[in-house]
Design a protein around this motif. Structure first.
Motif, short mmCIF file in Angstrom:
data_model
loop_
_atom_site.label_atom_id
_atom_site.label_comp_id
_atom_site.label_asym_id
_atom_site.label_seq_id
_atom_site.Cartn_x
_atom_site.Cartn_y
_atom_site.Cartn_z
N GLN A 8 34.02 -30.42 41.86
CA GLN A 8 32.72 -29.87 42.23
C GLN A 8 32.83 -28.40 42.61
O GLN A 8 31.94 -27.59 42.31
N ASP A 9 33.94 -28.04 43.27
CA ASP A 9 34.17 -26.63 43.61
C ASP A 9 34.30 -25.79 42.34
O ASP A 9 33.77 -24.68 42.27
N LYS A 49 30.89 -25.34 40.68
CA LYS A 49 30.08 -24.35 41.39
C LYS A 49 30.56 -22.94 41.08
O LYS A 49 29.76 -22.02 40.89
N GLU A 50 31.88 -22.76 41.03
CA GLU A 50 32.44 -21.43 40.77
C GLU A 50 32.06 -20.91 39.40
O GLU A 50 31.74 -19.72 39.23
N ASP A 104 29.59 -22.11 37.55
CA ASP A 104 28.14 -22.26 37.34
C ASP A 104 27.84 -22.98 36.02
O ASP A 104 27.02 -22.53 35.23
#
Length: 209
Positions: A35-36, A39-40, A42
């Motif tokens: 998930q990180d 997010k990074e 996008d």
């Protein structure tokens, strides 16, 4: 439906790898979740999982790519007759690798050296990653061994030292340089070249009298 170009696919893969590298450098492998990474970069989960099945595959891809760059640099030098001297050769390859990763930063500092150190630590518990690293370093060591034989054949280096020993020593110099970058901050690869050049200039004490 329009076909996606290979250029687009390569750019997306690059985006994912660079984003994952920043995440791993920032938080470590175990503290970083997919998930990180999503997010990074996008991107949706589907877009990322199209290229990589998870963290393990991402890590292996990052490691394999870097070792491939190092191997290619040394193998290119090995095609010269004779190859550049060790001080110039190690510095030029390190400069090339670091330049290719200079856009990866965490809190304004280069992320790549710290990521390398994390990879080394991770291989202690991760057999799959250890195998990737062993294979990659094996190809780099083989390239260096060929270079050392060329030095010896050209009369540039003493012939009574096994080429494999010199190869391991030069790899240790490059790895130590990256470790110092991670621990103490960025320095120029020229510093390593200068140090190697000074060591190469030494003579036995008996020769100075």
């Amino acid at each position: 439906m329009a076909r996606v170009s290979q250029e687009h696919l390569d750019a997306r893969r690059r985006q994912i790898l660079d984003g994952a590298a920043i995440c791993f450098a920032r938080g470590g492998f175990h503290a970083t979740s997919m998930q990180d990474v999503l997010k990074e970069v996008d991107l949706s989960a589907g877009a990322v999982y199209r290229y990589f099945s998870g963290k393990e595959e991402l890590i292996a891809a990052i490691v394999g790519e870097v070792l491939g760059q190092v191997r290619d640099g040394f193998e290119e030098a090995a095609r010269s007759t004779p190859p550049p001297t060790p001080d110039l050769l190690v510095a030029s390859v390190l400069k090339r690798v670091l330049a290719s990763k200079e856009s990866l930063t965490v809190d304004g500092r280069p992320a790549f050296p710290g990521l390398v150190v994390q990879v080394w630590a991770e291989t202690i518990r991760n057999k799959e990653l250890s195998a990737v690293l062993q294979e990659g370093y094996g190809t780099v060591r083989a390239a260096w061994t060929r270079i050392v034989r060329d030095y010896q054949d050209a009369g540039m280096m003493r012939a009574d030292v096994p080429p494999e020993h010199v190869a391991r020593t030069m790899m240790a110099a490059a790895m130590g340089f990256l470790a110092q970058q991670a621990l103490f901050g960025p320095t120029s690869a020229d510093d390593l070249a200068h140090g190697l050049r000074a060591l190469m200039s030494m003579r036995d004490g008996a020769d100075t009298n």
